[in-house]
Write an enzyme that holds these catalytic residues in place. Structure first.
Site, mmCIF file in Angstrom:
data_model
loop_
_atom_site.group_PDB
_atom_site.id
_atom_site.type_symbol
_atom_site.label_atom_id
_atom_site.label_comp_id
_atom_site.label_asym_id
_atom_site.label_seq_id
_atom_site.Cartn_x
_atom_site.Cartn_y
_atom_site.Cartn_z
ATOM 1 N N TYR A 150 0.851 -1.183 0.000
ATOM 2 C CA TYR A 150 0.000 0.000 0.000
ATOM 3 C C TYR A 150 0.886 1.232 0.000
ATOM 4 O O TYR A 150 1.843 1.308 0.766
ATOM 5 C CB TYR A 150 -0.891 -0.003 1.237
ATOM 6 C CG TYR A 150 -1.782 1.225 1.373
ATOM 7 C CD1 TYR A 150 -2.807 1.464 0.471
ATOM 8 C CD2 TYR A 150 -1.596 2.133 2.416
ATOM 9 C CE1 TYR A 150 -3.631 2.589 0.599
ATOM 10 C CE2 TYR A 150 -2.416 3.254 2.554
ATOM 11 C CZ TYR A 150 -3.428 3.476 1.649
ATOM 12 O OH TYR A 150 -4.239 4.578 1.775
ATOM 13 N N ASP A 244 9.296 3.108 -0.080
ATOM 14 C CA ASP A 244 8.193 3.695 0.692
ATOM 15 C C ASP A 244 8.377 3.260 2.142
ATOM 16 O O ASP A 244 7.977 2.173 2.538
ATOM 17 C CB ASP A 244 6.846 3.220 0.139
ATOM 18 C CG ASP A 244 5.682 3.805 0.930
ATOM 19 O OD1 ASP A 244 5.933 4.420 1.989
ATOM 20 O OD2 ASP A 244 4.524 3.638 0.500
ATOM 21 N N LYS A 272 4.003 8.905 9.053
ATOM 22 C CA LYS A 272 3.803 8.252 10.346
ATOM 23 C C LYS A 272 4.799 8.710 11.433
ATOM 24 O O LYS A 272 4.671 9.824 11.910
ATOM 25 C CB LYS A 272 3.756 6.732 10.148
ATOM 26 C CG LYS A 272 2.580 6.376 9.203
ATOM 27 C CD LYS A 272 2.199 4.926 9.141
ATOM 28 C CE LYS A 272 0.884 4.803 8.384
ATOM 29 N NZ LYS A 272 0.917 4.000 7.176
#
Ligand SMILES: *Cc1c(COP(=O)(O)O)cnc(C)c1O
Length: 429
Positions: A150, A244, A272
């Site tokens: 994702y 990522d 995050k």
């Protein structure tokens, strides 16, 4: 309807019913909706340290941690103090402030291939911008991604995109045009041959996007052969490697999982943890690549609130604590004990279980076989997972409401919390 009978969730249920009228599905992000575990989502009143509290006063050890950011626990005193001090000086200026420079220095120092960085407001925005940057730099159009990884919800990457979508059983997403995904090629994680095939069939590949440790199909680790193969393919074909690390950045070590794995990335995406619970994303690379971005280059990317001082303060203070405490050995040790504990309990009860972990990310899979890719992950018993989830809640353990989400550790855990977790696990399994 809630599957939990022993718990009082009256206030949560009331709020949930109220939320349904004005919030879509009662939530602002779909994975929060408890769709795959049934029942109503909990409403949270507050959190402190390793614990989170719902509006009915139930208390849980929190392994969700806002899906990753709260790595030093909730409301850490140093973060709290830094953020409040910053807040008092103003919320947003639309001009550069010192905190942006400080955080940029810290982030660039933690990554080998990062001379410059651009801060944005989310992981989605970071990866979306990295696509544009890879294309601008290489003057090529296509990108490769892996099934089950994702990378946020931007159109081009909403193909075979793991957790949120897997949970809802959506093949991609409505509203995404063929045009926006026609340059996205999908390979299989840990399957170098599938990458080589795409590279042989297509000339025009700008970049390979990957989660160096996959965390959005549950935790799945790359093989060394896979990582070394990607390094080689990138180099041989002039294809950029985009790591990522929105989930893994500052979570696997102080810096990125790429360093531990020996992955030679060209562009790195963060989010995050780098915002410590505030909306921060970032993408960074070597100088020659980053200089393509406006105002130096012709690749346009902007943001009214990018580098927001309050968010920068949250990220800065969080990284300061991580740098000082260096909790990564502790995480590894805790995760190892947790893995061993779960496996021995499952073994005793004759329940098939596989536990994948890396640093402060861990995931039990209800499956006999080793989980190496998205197909493996999808073969797990998700029905059993729903019961397991609710029984853990009863035992005071809050995990993500999906088989395909990583569980996260924070620095405020200790042996007694581990024991409580394993006791609840034992009852639930
Ligand atoms: C969470 C996540 C994103 C998206 O970040 P948001 O801040 O939710 O937009 C992108 N990539 C990975 C690997 C993630 O885990």
């Amino acid at each position: 309807m809630n599957k939990v009978f022993k718990m009082n969730l009256e206030q949560s249920n009331k709020l949930y019913n109220r939320s349904l009228k004005y919030l879509v599905g009662g939530v602002n992000s779909p994975v929060r909706a408890f769709k795959s575990v049934g029942g109503n989502p909990l409403f949270i009143s507050h959190a402190k340290g390793s614990h989170i509290y719902d509006v009915d006063g139930n208390e849980y050890i929190d392994y969700v941690l806002s899906y990753g950011p709260m790595i030093i626990g909730h409301v850490h005193p140093h973060v709290q103090e830094t953020v409040v001090k910053t807040l008092e000086k103003g919320y947003s200026f639309g001009a550069t402030a010192e905190l942006e420079v400080m955080l940029a220095e810290k982030v660039c120092a933690a990554f080998e291939n990062m001379d410059k960085v651009r801060f944005v407001n989310s992981g989605t925005e970071a990866v979306m911008s990295a696509i544009r940057l890879a294309r601008a730099y290489t003057k090529k159009n296509k990108i490769i991604k892996f099934a089950g990884c994702y990378h946020g919800h931007s159109d081009a990457l909403l193909v075979a995109a793991g957790s949120g979508l897997a949970t809802l059983s959506m093949p991609g997403s409505g509203g995404v045009t063929e045009g926006s995904v026609k340059n996205t090629l999908v390979a299989n994680y840990n399957d170098l041959a599938s990458v080589e095939q795409l590279v042989a069939d297509h000339e025009d590949i700008a970049a390979i996007f990957l989660e160096p440790i996959a965390g959005n199909m549950g935790v799945v680790l790359p093989t060394d052969e896979f990582i070394q193969g990607l390094n080689r393919i990138g180099k041989e074909h002039g294809i950029l490697i985009v790591a990522d690390e929105v989930m893994t950045g500052f979570r696997s070590c102080y810096g990125g999982a790429q360093r531990l794995l020996g992955l030679h990335s060209d562009i790195t995406c963060l989010g995050k943890v780098v915002g410590g619970g505030f909306p921060v994303g970032a993408y960074g690379a070597r100088e020659e690549i980053m200089n393509c971005v406006a105002p130096l280059g012709d690749m346009y990317q902007a943001g009214t609130l990018s580098g927001n001082p309050v968010a920068m303060a949250g990220g800065m203070a969080t990284l300061e604590v991580l740098e000082k405490e260096n909790p990564y050995d502790f995480f590894d040790d805790y995760a190892k004990k947790m893995q061993e504990g779960m496996l021995s309990i499952a073994n005793e009860k004759g329940v098939p279980l596989n536990v994948n972990r890396f640093g402060s990310m861990i995931n039990p899979f209800f499956s006999e076989k080793e989980i190496l890719n998205y197909e493996d992950a999808k073969s797990c018993d998700t029905e059993k997972f729903a019961d397991f989830f609710w029984k853990l809640l009863e035992g005071g353990i809050y995990i993500p409401p999906s088989q395909f989400e990583a569980w996260f550790l924070n620095t405020q855990l200790n042996d007694s919390k581990l024991n409580q977790t394993l006791e609840a696990f034992s009852k639930a399994v």
